[in-house]
Design an enzyme around this catalytic site. Structure first.
Site, PDB file in Angstrom:
ATOM      1  N   ARG A  69       0.847  -1.193   0.000  1.00  0.00           N
ATOM      2  CA  ARG A  69       0.000   0.000   0.000  1.00  0.00           C
ATOM      3  C   ARG A  69       0.884   1.245   0.000  1.00  0.00           C
ATOM      4  NH1 ARG A  69      -2.025   0.703   4.476  1.00  0.00           N
ATOM      5  NH2 ARG A  69      -1.624  -1.313   5.419  1.00  0.00           N
ATOM      6  N   TYR A 197      -1.450  -3.165  -6.810  1.00  0.00           N
ATOM      7  CA  TYR A 197      -1.319  -3.876  -5.539  1.00  0.00           C
ATOM      8  C   TYR A 197      -2.660  -3.937  -4.784  1.00  0.00           C
ATOM      9  CZ  TYR A 197      -0.398  -5.067  -0.759  1.00  0.00           C
ATOM     10  OH  TYR A 197      -0.470  -5.661   0.471  1.00  0.00           O
ATOM     11  N   GLY A 199      -4.180  -3.626  -1.690  1.00  0.00           N
ATOM     12  CA  GLY A 199      -4.800  -2.546  -0.918  1.00  0.00           C
ATOM     13  C   GLY A 199      -4.985  -1.259  -1.705  1.00  0.00           C
ATOM     14  N   LYS A 206      -9.676  -2.185   1.612  1.00  0.00           N
ATOM     15  CA  LYS A 206      -9.402  -1.093   2.552  1.00  0.00           C
ATOM     16  C   LYS A 206     -10.109   0.202   2.124  1.00  0.00           C
ATOM     17  CE  LYS A 206      -6.431  -3.207   5.340  1.00  0.00           C
ATOM     18  NZ  LYS A 206      -6.225  -4.623   5.278  1.00  0.00           N
ATOM     19  N   HIS A 226     -11.256  -2.470  11.426  1.00  0.00           N
ATOM     20  CA  HIS A 226     -10.159  -3.309  10.943  1.00  0.00           C
ATOM     21  C   HIS A 226      -9.972  -4.463  11.926  1.00  0.00           C
ATOM     22  CE1 HIS A 226      -5.650  -3.376   9.613  1.00  0.00           C
ATOM     23  NE2 HIS A 226      -6.364  -4.196   8.910  1.00  0.00           N
ATOM     24  N   SER A 248      -0.403  -4.108  11.904  1.00  0.00           N
ATOM     25  CA  SER A 248       0.189  -5.203  11.126  1.00  0.00           C
ATOM     26  C   SER A 248       1.352  -5.846  11.885  1.00  0.00           C
ATOM     27  CB  SER A 248       0.645  -4.703   9.759  1.00  0.00           C
ATOM     28  OG  SER A 248       1.465  -3.577   9.928  1.00  0.00           O
ATOM     29  N   ALA A 249       1.645  -7.087  11.528  1.00  0.00           N
ATOM     30  CA  ALA A 249       2.737  -7.876  12.115  1.00  0.00           C
ATOM     31  C   ALA A 249       2.506  -8.220  13.580  1.00  0.00           C
ATOM     32  CB  ALA A 249       4.082  -7.167  11.951  1.00  0.00           C
ATOM     33  N   CYS A 250       1.236  -8.430  13.956  1.00  0.00           N
ATOM     34  CA  CYS A 250       0.927  -8.837  15.331  1.00  0.00           C
ATOM     35  C   CYS A 250       0.229 -10.195  15.385  1.00  0.00           C
ATOM     36  CB  CYS A 250       0.053  -7.791  16.009  1.00  0.00           C
ATOM     37  SG  CYS A 250       0.942  -6.278  16.441  1.00  0.00           S
ATOM     38  N   GLY A 251       0.173 -10.916  14.266  1.00  0.00           N
ATOM     39  CA  GLY A 251      -0.398 -12.266  14.284  1.00  0.00           C
ATOM     40  C   GLY A 251      -1.905 -12.319  14.155  1.00  0.00           C
ATOM     41  N   LYS A 252      -2.481 -11.336  13.449  1.00  0.00           N
ATOM     42  CA  LYS A 252      -3.947 -11.279  13.336  1.00  0.00           C
ATOM     43  C   LYS A 252      -4.512 -12.461  12.542  1.00  0.00           C
ATOM     44  CE  LYS A 252      -7.310  -7.931  11.616  1.00  0.00           C
ATOM     45  NZ  LYS A 252      -7.332  -6.710  10.800  1.00  0.00           N
ATOM     46  N   THR A 253      -3.885 -12.771  11.393  1.00  0.00           N
ATOM     47  CA  THR A 253      -4.380 -13.881  10.577  1.00  0.00           C
ATOM     48  C   THR A 253      -4.257 -15.203  11.340  1.00  0.00           C
ATOM     49  OG1 THR A 253      -3.670 -12.667   8.624  1.00  0.00           O
ATOM     50  CG2 THR A 253      -4.228 -14.966   8.303  1.00  0.00           C
ATOM     51  N   ASP A 277     -10.013  -9.836   8.704  1.00  0.00           N
ATOM     52  CA  ASP A 277      -9.459  -8.497   8.503  1.00  0.00           C
ATOM     53  C   ASP A 277     -10.432  -7.360   8.803  1.00  0.00           C
ATOM     54  OD1 ASP A 277      -7.255  -6.864   7.782  1.00  0.00           O
ATOM     55  OD2 ASP A 277      -8.046  -6.580   5.772  1.00  0.00           O
ATOM     56  N   ASN A 369       6.235  -8.890   1.667  1.00  0.00           N
ATOM     57  CA  ASN A 369       4.798  -8.605   1.613  1.00  0.00           C
ATOM     58  C   ASN A 369       4.133  -9.379   0.475  1.00  0.00           C
ATOM     59  OD1 ASN A 369       2.448  -7.268   2.571  1.00  0.00           O
ATOM     60  ND2 ASN A 369       2.590  -5.757   0.925  1.00  0.00           N
ATOM     61  N   ARG A 371       1.733 -12.154  -1.142  1.00  0.00           N
ATOM     62  CA  ARG A 371       0.359 -12.348  -0.679  1.00  0.00           C
ATOM     63  C   ARG A 371      -0.305 -13.573  -1.286  1.00  0.00           C
ATOM     64  NH1 ARG A 371      -1.820  -8.729   3.311  1.00  0.00           N
ATOM     65  NH2 ARG A 371      -0.072  -7.324   3.650  1.00  0.00           N
ATOM     66  N   GLY A 497       0.082 -19.958  19.109  1.00  0.00           N
ATOM     67  CA  GLY A 497      -0.719 -21.173  19.253  1.00  0.00           C
ATOM     68  C   GLY A 497      -1.351 -21.299  20.635  1.00  0.00           C
ATOM     69  N   ASN A 499      -2.615 -18.765  22.403  1.00  0.00           N
ATOM     70  CA  ASN A 499      -3.455 -17.611  22.728  1.00  0.00           C
ATOM     71  C   ASN A 499      -4.834 -17.978  23.258  1.00  0.00           C
ATOM     72  OD1 ASN A 499      -1.312 -16.129  21.908  1.00  0.00           O
ATOM     73  ND2 ASN A 499      -2.183 -15.452  19.972  1.00  0.00           N
TER      74      ASN A 499
HETATM   75  O1  SAT Z   1      -3.930  -3.219   2.455  1.00  0.00           O
HETATM   76  S1  SAT Z   1      -3.923  -4.623   2.048  1.00  0.00           S
HETATM   77  O2  SAT Z   1      -5.243  -5.147   2.192  1.00  0.00           O
HETATM   78  O3  SAT Z   1      -3.450  -4.749   0.702  1.00  0.00           O
HETATM   79  C1  SAT Z   1      -2.883  -5.480   3.049  1.00  0.00           C
HETATM   80  C2  SAT Z   1      -2.489  -4.739   4.247  1.00  0.00           C
HETATM   81  O4  SAT Z   1      -1.567  -3.930   4.166  1.00  0.00           O
HETATM   82  O5  SAT Z   1      -3.102  -4.966   5.300  1.00  0.00           O
HETATM   83 MN    MN Z   2      -5.530  -5.490   7.355  1.00  0.00          MN
END
Ligand code: SAT
Ligand code: MN
Length: 587
Positions: A69, A197, A199, A206, A226, A248-253, A277, A369, A371, A497, A499
């Site tokens: 993004r 891309y 996003g 988004k 979000h 981002s980068a906190c293990g949401k998925t 998301d 990044n 995807r 794992g 959590n």
């Molecule tokens: O914004 S995206 O949906 O492309 C991915 C992200 O940065 O969370």
């Molecule tokens: Mn997101």
């Protein structure tokens, strides 16, 4: 084609502006999509992967300058600058329209224009919203087909719709200097040019489902957030739903697709994924907060996904998936990425399209990044309520950031308004993965800072209003931190794992099954209240994970003050009061 005169007029206008050779309507017809896929394979835009090992899977490599993004090229164009707020880049709509019209003029000459009516949310749901994306990219068409609902039924809905979000997109010549992602919330419009891309280009995600929808939600009395949505089924078969927001980068998925540890599975616990998301939240007829996931697929980060970190994601992306910017294994015609296994291919092509040998290469093969785009229906833990037009009732809202020392493993806000405070000061410390100094606190309120389509000060006020309407039916609000480190800088919590152990305490609180300690920052578990059965030598130092360092919190208060001041008059008085109360309790 649609019968909707408003849509027709808008498409005609776009044709005049973009001057495509041809216009093609997309209604999800598989024959048409197959033809487009074949055309993309022919042109090299897609690579067809080994269909025995990866049925329905394709690889796409983006332009090298188009891999994430572009926040500095993203604008919210409201008439008044203060309506966009300090959290958004702003330009007057008139100026931006003029600039965009210049860029879009003739941008599709020699190309086909695809017109995609799409629905965000289950078709037929009173919460669902319609959009139409115009694009010149087959990649965007195929990704939108995975990420949103596209069908003849959606076209029928559009025929009689009064409202739809106008999404105009062109990859143009991918020139970064002319890349723009612009939102016009007052006109229900999004214009995006010079990026392909996710996003920036899949405008349902988004751009619509967060930026435009958050603006609509403010007017209409709901929330576009979000957040992931999961259902936690207990051994009695009851399912409680929670929403959670993480930067981002906190293990949401990983949390969205959590498999509970064995001791929980044996007892009969299950976790169901409703969304990974985005959540649209409304007050239901029963006065509680209800959530739908407006999306129809997952657009997730690939590197680090493996059998240990996220087996459900790995299973999901084995079919019908578009991979973007991962390694192409030429021997098996499959894909690979860092963190999949310790066996990188030697005869391969990296995300840039260059020859790559995983055994000897110094550079990474997959872009950090890179995807996957994959349909929700393939997820083994997809909630049976995924298509429920009314959504699911929410018992708890969780906020979580990446904090080395300040935030404890978990605490509960004292009430909803305090929860709004907790969400508003959600922050992460920068890691080595970002440019700039490590360990700098960055506020990302409700994980919405890049996605709130209006002034965030007003957005906090809107949250407080929703809280007032919910009254005693409001979900409980929590903060979690999986990233607390010990004196050697090592993570104390044993991993994503586990959590479920924290979620168990959270649900016990929601169901009034357990008492908590009333601390200066909120309600907290006693160390023995977090179930550590079966952790063996992974036993975390619970006392330490739950310790509150008052000095650090004093420093925190200072930086919150500075952050709050950036919103000026727009910051609700009530949040200043919450901050003063916290300061008082810490004395
Ligand atoms: O914004 S995206 O949906 O492309 C991915 C992200 O940065 O969370
Ligand atoms: Mn997101």
């Amino acid at each position: 084609m649609t019968e909707n005169q408003k849509v027709k007029k808008w498409v005609d206008w776009a044709v005049d502006l973009c001057k495509p050779n041809k216009v093609m309507w997309i209604d999800g017809d598989t024959k048409v999509l197959d033809e487009l896929r074949n055309a993309a394979i022919k042109s090299g835009e897609l690579i067809k992967l080994n269909q025995e090992l990866l049925p329905g899977c394709y690889l796409h490599r983006s332009a090298i300058n188009d891999v994430a993004r572009s926040e500095d090229k993203t604008f919210v164009c409201t008439t008044k600058e203060e309506d966009a707020g300090p959290n958004n880049n702003w330009r007057p709509p008139k100026d931006m329209y003029t600039r965009l019209e210049g860029l879009f003029d003739g941008c599709m000459s020699g190309r086909t224009m695809y017109v995609i009516p799409f629905c965000m949310g289950p078709v037929g749901s009173p919460f669902a919203k319609l959009g139409v994306e115009i694009t010149d990219s087959i990649y965007v068409v195929l990704n939108m087909d995975i990420m949103t609902r596209i069908s003849p039924d959606v076209v029928k809905m559009l025929d009689s719709a009064n409202d739809f979000v106008k999404c105009l997109h062109s990859t143009a010549d991918l020139n970064e200097d002319n890349r723009l992602i612009c939102h016009f919330p007052e006109d229900n419009g999004i214009w995006s040019i010079n990026s392909g891309y996710g996003g920036n280009a899949l405008l349902g995600k988004k751009c619509f489902a967060l930026r435009i929808a958050s603006y609509q939600a403010k007017q209409e009395g709901w929330l576009a957030e979000h957040m992931l949505i999961i259902g936690i089924e207990n051994p009695k078969g009851e399912v409680h739903y929670i929403c959670a927001a993480f930067p981002s980068a906190c293990g949401k998925t990983n949390l969205a697709m959590l498999i509970p540890p064995e001791i929980y599975r044996k007892k009969g616990y299950k976790v169901w994924c409703v969304g990974d998301d985005i959540a649209w939240l409304r007050i239901g007829p029963d006065g509680r907060l209800w959530a739908i996931n407006p999306e129809n697929g997952y657009f997730g980060v690939v590197p680090g996904t493996n059998r240990q970190t996220n087996p459900n994601a790995l299973a999901t992306i084995a079919t019908d998936t578009i991979y973007t910017n991962v390694v192409h294994n030429l021997d098996s015609n499959t894909v690979w990425w860092e963190g999949l296994d310790s066996n990188p291919p030697e005869n391969a092509v990296d995300w840039r399209g260059e020859v790559w040998n995983g055994k000897t290469a110094a550079a990474k093969g997959a872009h950090p990044n890179s995807r996957f785009t994959t349909p929700a229906r393939n997820c083994p833990c997809l909630s049976p309520e995924f298509e429920n037009p009314m959504g699911v009732p929410i018992s708890a809202i969780i906020f979580g950031g990446r904090r080395a020392k300040t935030a404890p493993l978990v605490y509960q806000a004292r009430d909803f308004a305090h929860g709004v405070f907790v969400g508003s000061v959600l922050a992460s410390e920068t890691t080595a993965a970002q440019t700039g100094a490590v360990g700098v606190v960055r506020y990302d309120s409700m994980a919405m800072k890049p996605f709130c389509g209006y002034n965030m000060g007003d957005y906090f006020g809107h949250w407080l209003e929703i809280g007032k309407k919910l009254g005693d039916k409001a979900p409980a609000v929590f903060n979690v931190n999986w990233f607390r480190t010990d004196e050697n800088g090592r993570f104390m919590w044993p991993g994503f794992g586990e959590n479920m152990r924290v979620l168990e305490w959270i649900l016990a609180r929601c169901n009034d099954e357990i008492n908590a300690i009333d601390t200066s920052i909120g309600y907290m578990p006693r160390p023995e209240d977090i179930n550590t059965d079966g952790l063996g030598n992974k036993m975390p130092p619970m006392q330490e994970l739950l310790r509150i360092d008052k000095e650090l919190w004093q420093t925190e208060i200072k930086s919150i003050k500075e952050y709050y001041q950036t919103f000026g008059d727009h910051l609700p008085r009530q949040l200043w009061t919450e901050l003063e109360n916290l300061e008082g309790r810490l004395k």
